[in-house]
Motif scaffolding. Structure first.
Motif, short mmCIF file in Angstrom:
data_model
loop_
_atom_site.label_atom_id
_atom_site.label_comp_id
_atom_site.label_asym_id
_atom_site.label_seq_id
_atom_site.Cartn_x
_atom_site.Cartn_y
_atom_site.Cartn_z
N ASN A 292 3.17 0.79 -3.34
CA ASN A 292 2.61 0.47 -4.44
C ASN A 292 3.63 -0.78 -5.04
O ASN A 292 3.60 -0.76 -6.12
N THR A 293 4.22 -1.29 -4.25
CA THR A 293 5.17 -2.40 -4.95
C THR A 293 4.93 -3.91 -3.92
O THR A 293 4.69 -4.02 -2.81
N GLU A 294 5.09 -4.82 -4.82
CA GLU A 294 4.60 -6.39 -4.29
C GLU A 294 5.83 -7.10 -4.63
O GLU A 294 6.44 -7.09 -5.71
N GLU B 12 1.01 -1.03 -0.17
CA GLU B 12 0.02 0.05 -0.13
C GLU B 12 0.83 1.46 -0.02
O GLU B 12 0.68 2.10 -0.62
N ALA C 71 4.75 -0.27 -12.26
CA ALA C 71 3.40 -0.57 -12.49
C ALA C 71 3.00 0.09 -13.88
O ALA C 71 3.92 1.21 -14.30
N GLN D 83 -1.02 -3.23 -11.79
CA GLN D 83 -1.70 -2.19 -10.80
C GLN D 83 -0.32 -1.77 -10.00
O GLN D 83 -0.29 -0.77 -9.87
N HIS D 84 0.53 -2.86 -9.65
CA HIS D 84 1.51 -2.67 -8.79
C HIS D 84 3.01 -2.72 -9.43
O HIS D 84 3.03 -3.45 -10.18
#
Length: 185
Positions: free
Chosen positions: A21-23, A18, A36, A41-42
């Motif tokens: 914005n990184t997974e 969150e 992204a 999205q991420h």
């Protein structure tokens, strides 16, 4: 101690999915960072083959990449694959000192054994692993003395809490000659 890459995914994504914005994701044969875009999205840090060490290395590169670099695929870094000449290997090692120092800090934060990666198995020169490890260790000690970058500190603290690792000190980063005796028996 059990080291499951799924734990890294949960911890990292809990900290940064969150907020930045990184997974972190499990990937296939090769690791990659993808910013992204209209297709995803991420931002995605994708590590190879479920290897814990691969995740550590990719996390280190993400931690050191600035805002602008994190907008570029693989942070815009050059990479010449295995088979490098001595000159290119020297350049490779020079740019890998800081990421591998961060990787060592993150690995130690998990109680996970770290080894430098010279990443040149079929090159025309034999990398000096001890000399490279000394340079990486020197950078680790600089970070410990002068301050660990913010995202590294956040991850390190979260990993230490999860794995029950005490505050890191110089003694957690063994000199290469002693390190080699311990890990290469």
């Amino acid at each position: 101690m059990r080291h499951d890459y799924n734990d890294l995914i949960v911890i990292f994504n809990g900290l940064f999915l969150e907020s930045l914005n990184t997974e972190l994701l499990l990937g296939g044969e090769e690791p990659i960072y993808l910013p992204a875009s209209s297709e995803r999205q991420h931002n995605q840090i994708i590590f190879a083959r479920g290897y814990f060490a691969s995740a550590m290395h990719e996390l280190a590169h993400w931690c050191i990449a600035g805002t602008e670099r994190r907008k570029l695929e693989d942070y815009g870094y050059w990479y010449e694959p295995d088979g490098r000449s001595e000159a290119v290997q020297t350049a490779f090692e020079k740019v890998e000192i800081k990421p591998q120092a961060i990787e060592w800090i993150l690995s130690a934060s998990c109680g996970f054994k770290f080894q430098v990666s010279c990443d040149n198995l079929s090159g025309d020169c034999e990398p000096d692993r001890v000399a490279f490890t000394l340079k990486v260790r020197e950078q680790v000690l600089t970070y410990l003395e002068c301050g660990i970058p913010e995202r590294v500190k956040m991850l390190s603290d979260a990993f230490q809490a999860f794995y029950g690792i005490k505050q890191l000190t110089e003694q957690d980063f063994i000199q290469p000659s002693r390190y080699n005796e311990m890990c290469c028996v």
